[in-house]
Design an enzyme around this catalytic site. Structure first.
Site, mmCIF file in Angstrom:
data_model
loop_
_atom_site.group_PDB
_atom_site.id
_atom_site.type_symbol
_atom_site.label_atom_id
_atom_site.label_comp_id
_atom_site.label_asym_id
_atom_site.label_seq_id
_atom_site.Cartn_x
_atom_site.Cartn_y
_atom_site.Cartn_z
ATOM 1 N N GLU A 1 0.822 -1.224 0.000
ATOM 2 C CA GLU A 1 0.000 0.000 0.000
ATOM 3 C C GLU A 1 0.849 1.264 0.000
ATOM 4 O O GLU A 1 0.510 2.244 0.667
ATOM 5 C CB GLU A 1 -0.936 0.012 1.218
ATOM 6 C CG GLU A 1 -1.960 -1.098 1.209
ATOM 7 C CD GLU A 1 -3.064 -0.895 2.236
ATOM 8 O OE1 GLU A 1 -2.838 -0.184 3.226
ATOM 9 O OE2 GLU A 1 -4.154 -1.447 2.030
ATOM 10 N N GLU B 1 -6.394 -7.993 -0.491
ATOM 11 C CA GLU B 1 -6.958 -7.969 0.867
ATOM 12 C C GLU B 1 -8.451 -7.708 0.822
ATOM 13 O O GLU B 1 -8.878 -6.576 0.584
ATOM 14 C CB GLU B 1 -6.295 -6.870 1.716
ATOM 15 C CG GLU B 1 -4.870 -7.167 2.082
ATOM 16 C CD GLU B 1 -4.230 -6.064 2.935
ATOM 17 O OE1 GLU B 1 -4.951 -5.326 3.640
ATOM 18 O OE2 GLU B 1 -3.001 -5.937 2.868
HETATM 19 C C1 GAL Z 1 -4.308 -2.695 5.170
HETATM 20 C C2 GAL Z 1 -2.880 -3.217 5.306
HETATM 21 C C3 GAL Z 1 -2.862 -4.493 6.120
HETATM 22 C C4 GAL Z 1 -3.656 -4.319 7.391
HETATM 23 C C5 GAL Z 1 -5.052 -3.850 7.053
HETATM 24 C C6 GAL Z 1 -5.937 -3.622 8.252
HETATM 25 O O1 GAL Z 1 -4.349 -1.402 4.718
HETATM 26 O O2 GAL Z 1 -2.341 -3.455 4.046
HETATM 27 O O3 GAL Z 1 -1.545 -4.841 6.407
HETATM 28 O O4 GAL Z 1 -3.016 -3.401 8.190
HETATM 29 O O5 GAL Z 1 -4.993 -2.652 6.377
HETATM 30 O O6 GAL Z 1 -6.104 -4.780 8.953
#
Ligand code: GAL
Length: 890
Positions: free
Chosen positions: A190, A259
């Protein structure tokens, strides 16, 4: 004859050698290549639709890994995803750790063994609610370093670590082209969110990171997530609650969702997030509907932030995440089961999904749409190895309306679509699955006293008078306040906290001496005022002591301190204990963030004006005496001067406690209930189970009922209002021996160790509710008679399916009604229509079994109990450990 025998032996020997060779060479698959086109990853020449489950290996124990991977596979995952954790792998510069929970190679091999692929997100910045976002704290000490930008010292270290990981994977033959499971790698994480803060250097850094990664010759594609300017061949991927509108930055790259946030993380004193599975399934179905090709659940299993690994500010020890597999490794139902059905439905469409270069889109209504995929014979991406049973036309029908059910006509047939849902039609005609219709079982988890009878009613659980502490005898020893060893040092002025502690401990003592004159005392008395300690800014916890006595505690993230203090005439010791509760894991310029204090430290309200202590002489001491003596270990604990703790002793601050306890029988996961304690850390047999803190969530902000419809955000559908955020702390079974387990606790604010208890986590009650109009079980689509066309999928009746956790069986059916039952799990009641044989039919099918199914149809219940009425079967079953059956009612 002899020659023949010899040949046979030789053949056997060759087969044996081949097997040995494959095992030692880590050949999990026939070596295969991974590339991609605009539609999907191309695995061994074939496009694939892939479902992946995120599991961070250090958030579980190696003993838990096989079961977690097996449950992911059973739930329909094709791949497992994990970050790597630099600060875990290189705690000291140049000294690597790939052991125990950090045994990355073993984890990847276990995934390969199970036939799943692996997505390795190297980072090395990972965020992940992990301490310092994964960066080792020593990285800050490298002269001239600036993280995540075009900075030579940083790039050198990053390249060294990333190379180390890639080389290790290659040496162990874990890449796909070596017959290993790794099909995809990630560099950075990110960075797009931060790039703007770094200006031109940020842009340079992205290019450098991409080239560096590609230059490592790993031989599989790389992704960058949330990186719209991902260069060249690097695929930019989406992270969000929904990614169905996502388009990568080139028409040649596939749509990848690294994610899918199926829940969220939690802070001390916060509520618990909950993402309803109907919405999660909707998001996944929409993704594949609109051209997505690879989706990873963040997290499929969240696990536990053991030790001091949790990030910050203030993230709790549990990383349950409301994931489909809970913190303890148990299925979280109905999430796990409903997603399993969803995955099966998507798989039934895979042949059509991969064959089409893009879907055919049809608007079915104002907020309703269809996407149709069909096999295009010209397509080169056709996956011929996929089962012939899979249809050559598949469709997704969506109703995005949050409020109303929609009736749509698609290919001449009428379909009813519940609000905010997607129906999946693997054959473009029959609905196999709708995201809003949950047929999967619900499991009610209990956390019960390990010492209570094994088969106990859940009502017994948690009642106060049932408290049976972990141990009858406790020992304690006080932690000295302030400087405790020769190993202290004095400096004029304030040092930044992490510079001193190197994060080897949460705690940093600062001590200075103040002279208070008679005049000052008289001045305060006359004016009825007291002096105040003022600190411009601090994080995370500060405890203020005067002459050894705790007079104030402040908690916050870069907040101002104004603490009234009282002194005696003469010399006074002012002691400040600065504490961290998880280092910052998100944001730009992390290397500058630091901890402890910022700005001026002064005492106001003295007769002669304010006294500035920012430049005063301070004595520093890192950590606690007990920590450095390792009194929580089996080897060292006897060395502390423990004394017996009296039952009626009052809560005491800054105290170590120890007791021994026996492991509860059975195989259920174990938790310690630390609800009677304040704040501190706990160790079992020397293993650090994490920080604990008894902070309560706000009373409001949790809805009475959670509406899955409409866009999800982490504040929607919160639970646990008005209750402590975390009281149960996971103690992995593998850290326990049968008896005499050493529990050591460091308590800061005072608690009652006699009330600490050992609990078992158990899925006790299963419920399910399925109506006649529900869809047939997904696996029936693959039944040979359905494939051959001898039986129409329409003629197959729905089923209720129940499954206890492994090692458990259904001891009794508590409720069963085929008819028009009312209520919900643990609250079912019969309606006007009820088949009298409901209980006997279900008991016959399920009692004494780990899993069972019952057809939801009149014929299963000896005829129609009420004509013309839609019937439902509701069941509640009780699971018990199969090893306890001997002492149960049987
Ligand atoms: C995303 C990040 C993850 C984790 C998630 C929240 O933005 O890439 O590593 O932090 O948020 O759980």
């Amino acid at each position: 004859m002899v020659g023949f025998e010899n040949k046979a032996v030789l053949k056997l020997l060759l087969v044996y050698l081949f097997i040995q060779f494959s095992v030692t060479c880590g050949n999990f698959f026939q070596p295969f290549n991974v590339t991609y086109d605009h539609r999907a990853l191309i695995i061994d020449g074939k496009r694939r639709m892939l479902i992946s489950g995120g599991i961070h290996y250090p958030r579980a124990t190696p003993q838990m890994w096989p079961d977690l991977i097996a449950k992911s596979k059973e739930g329909g995952a094709d791949a497992i995803e994990s970050y790597t954790f630099w600060n875990g792998h290189e705690p000291v510069k140049g000294q690597y750790n790939f052991e125990g929970r950090f045994d990355l190679v073993k984890f990847v091999k276990l995934v390969g063994d199970s036939g799943l692929y692996f997505l390795l997100r190297i980072g090395p910045y990972v965020c992940a609610e992990w301490n310092f976002g994964g960066f080792p704290v020593w990285l800050r000490d490298i002269p001239g370093i600036e993280f995540r930008t075009d900075n030579e010292p940083f790039k050198r270290e990053m390249q060294r670590y990333v190379t180390k990981i890639v080389d290790l994977m290659r040496e162990e033959k874990l890449f796909s082209w070596q017959g290993g499971p790794i099909i995809l790698l990630q560099i950075e994480n990110e960075y797009g969110n931060m790039e703007g803060s770094y200006g031109r250097k940020g842009k340079e850094y992205v290019k450098w990171a991409a080239n560096m990664a590609l230059g490592l010759g790993a031989g599989v594609p790389w992704v960058m997530c949330k990186q719209t300017d991902a260069p060249g061949d690097i695929i930019d991927a989406c992270n969000n609650y929904y990614c169905d509108g996502y388009k990568p930055n080139s028409p040649n790259k596939p749509t990848i969702w690294t994610e899918n946030w199926d829940g969220w993380y939690t802070s001390w004193g916060g509520r618990l997030p909950h993402r309803p599975v109907e919405d999660l399934a909707f998001a996944v179905a929409r993704f594949f509907q609109r051209g997505g090709s690879l989706m990873n659940y963040y997290m499929y299993f969240g696990g536990t932030n053991f030790g001091r690994t949790s990030g910050g500010p203030f993230y709790i020890t549990s990383y349950d995440y409301d994931a489909p597999i809970d913190e303890y490794g148990l299925r979280s139902e109905p999430k796990w089961g409903h997603l399993k059905d969803l995955h099966a439905a998507i798989k039934l469409c895979e042949r059509a999904l991969v064959a089409a270069d893009s879907p055919q889109y049809t608007k079915l209504g104002p907020q309703q749409e269809a996407h149709v995929y069909w096999e295009n014979t010209q397509s080169t991406g056709l996956n011929t190895s996929l089962s012939e049973s899979q249809s050559t036309c598949s469709a997704f029908l969506a109703n995005i309306d949050e409020h109303n059910t929609a009736t749509v006509t698609f290919r001449g047939k009428s379909y009813s679509l519940p609000p905010w849902s997607v129906s999946i039609l693997p054959d473009c005609s029959n609905v196999a699955f709708n995201t809003a219709k949950v047929g999967a079982q619900t499991a009610m988890k209990v956390v019960e006293y390990a010492s209570s009878p094994k088969i106990s009613a859940p009502e017994l659980v948690m009642t106060k008078n049932e408290v049976s502490g972990i141990a009858e005898s406790w020992m304690s020893v006080k932690e000295p306040i302030g400087i405790w060893s020769e190993n202290n040092f004095t400096v004029q002025g304030m040092l930044e906290h992490l510079k001193v502690t190197k994060d080897e401990s949460d705690y940093l003592w600062h001590m200075t001496r103040i002279y208070v004159s008679d005049d000052d005392i008289a001045f305060w008395e006359e004016n009825q005022v007291s002096p105040t300690l003022v600190i411009d800014s601090m994080r995370d916890v500060l405890r203020v002591f005067i002459n050894g006595k705790l007079i104030g505690s402040i908690t916050g993230h870069w907040v101002k301190v104004e603490q009234p203090v009282q002194f005696q005439q003469g010399y006074n010791d002012l002691i400040l204990l600065s504490q961290t509760v998880g280092l910052q894991n998100y944001g730009a310029f992390l290397e500058k963030d630091g901890a402890g204090f910022r700005g001026q430290i002064k005492l106001t309200g003295f007769k002669n004006g304010d006294i500035d202590f920012s430049k005063a002489s301070w004595i520093y001491q890192v950590g606690l005496k007990g920590e450095f003596q390792k009194i929580f270990t089996l080897e060292e604990n006897e060395k502390a001067g423990w004394t017996e703790l009296k039952l009626d002793s009052t809560p005491s601050t800054f105290t170590w406690y120890k007791a021994y306890f026996d492991s509860p029988d059975g195989s259920e996961p174990v938790a310690l209930d630390l609800g009677s304690m304040g704040k501190g850390q706990a160790w079992v047999n020397g293993h650090h189970i994490g920080r604990y803190w008894n902070l309560t969530a706000p009373i409001d902000g949790c809805p009475n009922s959670c509406n899955y419809r409409g866009a999800y955000g982490s504040n929607k559908c919160m639970t646990n209002c008005g209750k402590p955020t975390q009281t149960w702390y996971h103690v992995p079974r593998s850290w326990l021996q049968a008896s005499n387990n050493l529990l050591v606790i460091f308590e800061e604010t005072g608690g009652n160790p006699f009330e600490i208890s050992v609990k078992l986590r158990d899925s006790r009650i299963l419920c399910a509710q399925v109506s006649e109009s529900h869809y047939p079980p997904l696996d029936q689509w693959l039944h040979p008679d359905v494939i051959d066309g001898k039986v129409s999928i329409n003629d197959i009746r729905p089923q209720i399916r129940l499954q206890c956790e492994d090692g458990h069986i259904m001891s009794s059916i508590e409720f069963a009604s085929y008819g028009t039952p009312h209520g919900s799990c643990q609250n079912f009641s019969k309606g006007n229509c009820h088949s009298s044989n409901s209980l006997s039919v279900v008991s016959e099918a399920c009692e004494g079994r780990n899993s069972c199914w019952v057809e939801v149809s009149n014929s299963g219940f000896g005829g129609d109990p009420c004509r013309g009425v839609l019937k439902t079967l509701a069941v509640e079953a009780r699971c018990v450990s199969s090893s306890t059956i001997g002492v149960s009612q049987f």
